[in-house]
Design a protein around this motif. Structure first.
Motif, short mmCIF file in Angstrom:
data_model
loop_
_atom_site.label_atom_id
_atom_site.label_comp_id
_atom_site.label_asym_id
_atom_site.label_seq_id
_atom_site.Cartn_x
_atom_site.Cartn_y
_atom_site.Cartn_z
N GLU A 154 -11.15 -97.84 52.36
CA GLU A 154 -11.33 -98.45 53.68
C GLU A 154 -12.02 -99.81 53.56
O GLU A 154 -11.63 -100.77 54.22
CB GLU A 154 -12.15 -97.52 54.58
CG GLU A 154 -11.35 -96.30 55.01
CD GLU A 154 -12.08 -95.37 55.96
OE1 GLU A 154 -11.46 -94.38 56.39
OE2 GLU A 154 -13.26 -95.61 56.26
N ASN A 321 -8.41 -81.67 56.36
CA ASN A 321 -8.99 -83.01 56.26
C ASN A 321 -7.86 -84.00 56.49
O ASN A 321 -6.67 -83.65 56.48
CB ASN A 321 -9.63 -83.23 54.90
CG ASN A 321 -10.55 -84.45 54.88
OD1 ASN A 321 -10.86 -85.02 55.94
ND2 ASN A 321 -10.98 -84.84 53.71
N SER A 322 -8.24 -85.25 56.71
CA SER A 322 -7.22 -86.28 56.87
C SER A 322 -7.81 -87.61 56.47
O SER A 322 -9.03 -87.75 56.38
CB SER A 322 -6.73 -86.34 58.32
OG SER A 322 -7.74 -86.93 59.12
N ALA A 323 -6.95 -88.57 56.21
CA ALA A 323 -7.41 -89.91 55.88
C ALA A 323 -6.23 -90.84 56.10
O ALA A 323 -5.10 -90.40 56.33
CB ALA A 323 -7.86 -90.00 54.42
N LYS A 324 -6.52 -92.13 56.04
CA LYS A 324 -5.42 -93.09 56.05
C LYS A 324 -5.65 -94.03 54.89
O LYS A 324 -6.65 -94.73 54.84
CB LYS A 324 -5.36 -93.83 57.38
CG LYS A 324 -4.07 -94.61 57.54
CD LYS A 324 -3.92 -95.18 58.93
CE LYS A 324 -2.62 -95.96 59.04
NZ LYS A 324 -2.52 -96.71 60.30
N GLU A 329 -0.64 -92.32 56.06
CA GLU A 329 -1.49 -91.28 56.61
C GLU A 329 -1.43 -90.04 55.73
O GLU A 329 -0.39 -89.72 55.17
CB GLU A 329 -1.03 -90.91 58.02
CG GLU A 329 -1.38 -91.96 59.06
CD GLU A 329 -0.81 -91.61 60.43
OE1 GLU A 329 -0.57 -90.42 60.70
OE2 GLU A 329 -0.59 -92.55 61.22
N GLN A 331 -2.72 -85.90 55.45
CA GLN A 331 -3.34 -84.72 56.04
C GLN A 331 -3.32 -83.61 55.00
O GLN A 331 -2.40 -83.55 54.18
CB GLN A 331 -2.55 -84.22 57.26
CG GLN A 331 -2.55 -85.18 58.44
CD GLN A 331 -1.76 -84.65 59.62
OE1 GLN A 331 -0.87 -83.81 59.46
NE2 GLN A 331 -2.07 -85.14 60.80
N THR A 332 -4.32 -82.76 55.06
CA THR A 332 -4.29 -81.60 54.17
C THR A 332 -4.76 -80.38 54.95
O THR A 332 -5.65 -80.47 55.80
CB THR A 332 -5.13 -81.82 52.90
OG1 THR A 332 -4.96 -80.70 52.03
CG2 THR A 332 -6.60 -82.01 53.20
N GLN B 377 -8.12 -82.69 64.45
CA GLN B 377 -8.03 -83.84 63.55
C GLN B 377 -8.65 -85.13 64.08
O GLN B 377 -8.72 -86.13 63.38
CB GLN B 377 -6.57 -84.11 63.17
CG GLN B 377 -5.95 -83.04 62.28
CD GLN B 377 -6.32 -83.20 60.82
OE1 GLN B 377 -7.32 -83.82 60.48
NE2 GLN B 377 -5.52 -82.64 59.94
N PRO B 420 -5.17 -93.32 63.59
CA PRO B 420 -5.10 -93.32 62.12
C PRO B 420 -5.01 -91.92 61.51
O PRO B 420 -4.93 -91.78 60.30
CB PRO B 420 -6.40 -94.00 61.71
CG PRO B 420 -7.34 -93.73 62.82
CD PRO B 420 -6.52 -93.57 64.08
N ARG B 421 -5.05 -90.88 62.35
CA ARG B 421 -5.08 -89.53 61.81
C ARG B 421 -3.96 -88.64 62.35
O ARG B 421 -4.01 -87.43 62.20
CB ARG B 421 -6.42 -88.86 62.13
CG ARG B 421 -7.62 -89.52 61.46
CD ARG B 421 -7.55 -89.33 59.95
NE ARG B 421 -8.78 -89.71 59.30
CZ ARG B 421 -9.07 -90.95 58.89
NH1 ARG B 421 -8.22 -91.93 59.09
NH2 ARG B 421 -10.22 -91.19 58.28
#
Lengths: 440, 439
Positions: A154, A321-324, A329, A331-332, B377, B420-421
């Motif tokens: 980030e 969890n998630s992130a970008k 993008e 996701q898990t 999320q 973003p998610r």
């Protein structure tokens, strides 16, 4: 009236305050020396990039707190006197409490590198860090980022948005590969390179050098390379911020030690969020650190119930969890290990554009799914959570993937390609799915 | 482990040539705008076709040259970088300047069209070619409006090139503006038929169901009957049905011209919409007051007409004229578009449009449409609320895991795009499960 005092107004502290207020009439005070009002730390990057203003990061309007009788104190707690149930502030004032919650968050990891405290070297966690970043990156050309985790990428994106060239120094073989499986990491590495960043893998920081002005001038890697830069971002992970409890009777390890009810060794003193170290309930088991936005929120919800008299054990449920990562993008759901574990198998599909990927991990014996990593495709949280709880088989999941799709309308359907790839990799499973369907 | 092997990698790096092309684009646009201003003096009369090209033509070419290369600068994705640092998009001096210019244009258009005479004449050749008559102030306005939607629509499509919902939706508003709100009314005129906009209905086009208009259409026979039929069916039958199935977005962000301009030319200002609770309160009072006003006006006009003018006498005309002036001109034009750079791009749609009010009531109480929130999320970052042009505090719902069911949502889909998610999604589904209330 009973007084609940919360130190820290991040997602954990604020979630506790809000959820206690929903159920209980007790007096609530939230203390923070970072900002008077709660803001979303996750959005700090968007302020720097000019997507949002600080005002926009506040999830509640300022009138919300008074209306809900949550007192906000913008001050710093120096010390906790648990014998007298007293907080000593850095301006000498004191605040009494009946119940206390410590939710002080994290600090940036530093590993004793020479030069790590030079001007122009910093991490990124707090609002103050963001202000410092503005000053540190004014009119600079080149930045080096140490450590490839979520904050690192980030920070790289942030600097890039200001036309600052970024060199990413990563200790691991691939980006974040202590969490992500190899192929997944490679996908992100490709994304990083595509954005025009320099990516140095398997490279450690040895030293940060100062220039004549006393500010950072360059870094030296363990290979002996010297990289010119005017800024160094330190993002090799975080550790609990336990400064405030150091001289108290509250027991600490690396974090504030709590049980699964977020209770510390002192009665009426609790802790939640990034700053805690949750003691294992198994003999010889490892203590847990949960330092995510989501876990902060879940800790807060659980602890609010406990404070209100509903003493139920914290259960974080099916992991997610998630992130970008730049434009991808992620996701898990469930658990996907970076290295395949004993008794588990993996189905992996990657689109040829290296922007979309699905990885499903399942048990070898009954084919039931354990977890999923998904990139560039959005999945429904509820559906996958249920599938994992219900131990659906990998072939069931692949055949019904459309049900879990959460992409906007008109987006390309990748499900047929994924199914195709699955059949190719697992021709023998096709028969079993037929049977499964027949009896379903 | 084996080393990282990456082939066919397209790396995006700062490109001087691109910068040059963009600068050239700006230069051409600048020349076009100057020639537009020059044309206002009347010199264009010596060579109208040449000046048409130099003003309108160069402006379009310049604008496209400036915005098309953007796709080569960075990979597709949400890139709202520096929006709040740019004077034009963050209520700075440039924003006020542009706001005043647009507002000024509306003032001239409504009350001093003679000052725009030379621009109007510039379009005579085009007007004759497909309207069969000379140009007037409304043709000038329509041309500007359509060009703004087309050019900025292309910019919008480039910006959201990774998002098929945005691409298709933008193509839709471009199509309806160009076809239904520009070419078809013009061609109708050429065929000596009443000028009619098939993409606008009562109460947005309030006089389409006024007795005077209906009688006028009635007297023009065949096609006039169809126009009355179309207007009645769209307002009273198609609107509730389509809104039930798809939400108000089928109109507000896919068909409507006001929405079309807001979604294209107004896109750079969507984050300026006030998303405070107070703004929401004001919004509900205002928009429903306008709706009540237009319903009463229409009803009175019909009663008056049925009673042969004994109820209102000549004041009926004054009544509808008041509405036309206050709501039609001042509100939808001056505030609605002129204030884009100051108050956001949906001021009219949010606070004033009676059509949006009706669509909103249906959407709120009887529709399959909702914005779904994806479990837990949400990270409360606030991109959704910031970029909601209707000033909906989307995050307030998302962080609680609740779906968003709001009268004002026009279904532009930007909240889902900037998230973003992957938390938000526009969906049509079982109306009984639309709220997703858990706790």
């Amino acid at each position: 009236m009973e007084l609940l005092v919360i130190i820290g107004n991040g997602i954990a502290g604020i979630t506790i305050a809000r959820n206690v207020r929903k159920q209980h009439d007790m007096k609530i005070t939230v203390i923070s020396s970072e900002s008077k009002y709660f803001f979303a730390r996750t959005a700090l990057m968007y302020i720097y990039m000019g997507h949002m203003r600080f005002e926009d990061t506040k999830p509640y309007e300022d009138w919300f707190w008074e209306k809900n009788r949550i007192d906000l104190v913008y001050a710093h707690v120096d010390r906790i006197d648990t014998d007298n149930k007293l907080l000593i502030m850095n301006n000498g004032e004191t605040i009494n409490y009946d119940k206390l919650v410590i939710a002080t968050g994290s600090h940036t990891n530093k590993f004793g590198w020479p030069g790590q405290d030079l001007p122009g070297v910093q991490g990124l966690i707090t609002l103050q860090d963001l202000k410092l970043l503005e000053e540190n990156t004014k009119d600079i050309k080149h930045a080096v980022i140490i450590g490839g985790g979520l904050i690192g990428i980030e920070l790289a994106e942030m600097l890039h948005s200001r036309n600052i060239h970024v060199t990413f120094l990563i200790r691991e073989y691939y980006y974040w590969d202590n969490i992500l499986p190899k192929e997944d990491s490679q996908l992100i590495c490709k994304e990083i390179l595509q954005h025009g960043f320099d990516l140095m893998l398997k490279t450690n920081l040895k030293e940060i050098l100062a220039g004549e002005n006393g500010r950072v001038r360059a870094v030296i890697t363990d290979e002996g390379d010297e990289i010119e830069c005017q800024f160094v971002g330190l993002t090799p992970g975080v550790h609990p911020n336990i400064d405030v409890v150091k001289d108290s009777k509250i027991e600490t390890g690396k974090g504030v030690l709590v049980n699964e009810y977020f209770e510390t060794n002192i009665s009426d003193v609790y802790a939640a969020g990034d700053c805690v170290e949750i003691k294992s309930n198994r003999e010889g088991g490892r203590n847990r650190f949960e330092q995510l936005w989501y876990t902060g929120k879940m800790h807060g919800e659980a602890l609010a119930n406990i404070i209100c008299g509903n003493r139920t054990k914290y259960d974080r449920g099916v992991w997610f969890n998630s992130a970008k990562f730049l434009d991808i993008e992620y996701q898990t759901y469930g658990f996907v290990s970076n290295v395949q574990r004993e008794g588990e198998k993996t189905f992996l599909w990657q689109d040829s554009d290296m922007k979309h990927s699905v990885r499903i991990v399942y048990k070898e014996d009954d084919n039931s799914i354990v977890g999923v990593n998904v990139y560039g495709i959005r999945l429904r949280h509820k559906v996958f959570e249920n599938w994992i709880k219900e131990k659906k088989t990998v072939s069931y999941v692949v055949h019904n993937l459309r049900e879990a799709n959460f992409d906007p309308e008109f987006y390309k359907n990748y499900e047929p390609a994924i199914l195709e790839e699955f059949k190719k990799q697992n021709p023998e499973m096709e028969n079993s799915i037929l049977n499964e369907n027949t009896f379903a | 482990m084996e080393p990282l092997i990456i082939d066919n990698l397209k790396i995006y790096k700062p490109d001087k040539n691109l910068e040059l092309i963009k600068k050239i684009g700006l230069l051409i646009l600048g020349i076009g705008v100057i020639m537009l201003l020059v044309s206002l003096t009347g010199v264009s009369a010596i060579a109208p076709t040449l000046f048409l090209f130099l003003s309108f033509g160069l402006s379009i070419i310049g604008a496209l040259t400036y915005c098309i290369p953007v796709y080569k600068e960075a990979p597709p994705g949400i890139k709202n970088n520096k929006i709040f640092f740019n004077s034009f998009t963050s209520k700075g001096t440039i924003a006020w300047f542009v706001g005043i210019i647009i507002t000024g244009f509306y003032v001239l258009l409504y009350w001093f069209p003679n000052l725009l005479e030379n621009w109007i004449r510039l379009l005579d050749s085009i007007s004759y070619s497909f309207r069969g008559i000379k140009s007037d102030q409304w043709f000038l306005y329509g041309t500007f409006y359509t060009l703004a939607i087309l050019v900025m629509g292309i910019k919008m499509i480039i910006k959201y090139r990774h998002n098929r919902y945005q691409i298709i939706r933008t193509l839709s508003v471009m199509f309806f503006q160009l076809g239904f709100a520009y070419l078809i009314p013009a061609i109708l005129l050429k065929l000596n038929q009443p000028e009619f906009y098939f993409s606008y209905f009562w109460p947005l086009k309030y006089h389409y169901l006024f007795p005077g208009t209906v009688k006028g259409l009635f007297s023009s026979g065949g096609i006039g009957y169809f126009m009355i039929f179309w207007g009645v069916v769209m307002t009273f039958i198609a609107t509730p049905i389509l809104t039930y199935f798809y939400g108000k977005r089928w109109y507000c962000s896919w068909v409507c011209g006001c929405g079309g301009l807001a979604e294209t030319a107004g896109d750079p200002f969507r984050h300026l919409s006030d998303n405070s609770l107070k703004a929401w309160k004001i919004e509900r009072w205002m928009i429903h007051s306008v709706l009540v006003f237009i319903v009463i006006t229409t009803a009175l006009l019909w009663i008056n007409s049925a009673m042969k003018g004994t109820v209102l006498g000549n004041s009926s005309l004054a009544f509808s004229k008041t509405y036309g002036f206050l709501i039609g001109s001042v509100f939808s034009g001056i505030v609605g578009v002129g204030f884009y750079p100051i108050m956001g791009n949906r001021v009219w749609c949010r606070f004033g449009c009676p059509m949006a009010a009706i669509l909103g009531i249906i959407q709120r109480f009887k529709s399959r449409f909702r914005i779904t929130t994806n479990g837990g999320q949400c990270i409360a970052c606030g991109n959704c609320s910031t970029y909601c042009e209707m000033g909906i505090d989307v995050r307030a719902y998302a962080q609680r895991g609740e779906n968003i069911v709001r009268a004002s949502c026009v279904g532009c889909g930007i909240c889902a795009a900037v998230c973003p998610r992957g938390v938000l999604n526009l969906e049509n589904g079982n109306p009984n499960e639309r709220y997703n209330l858990e706790s």
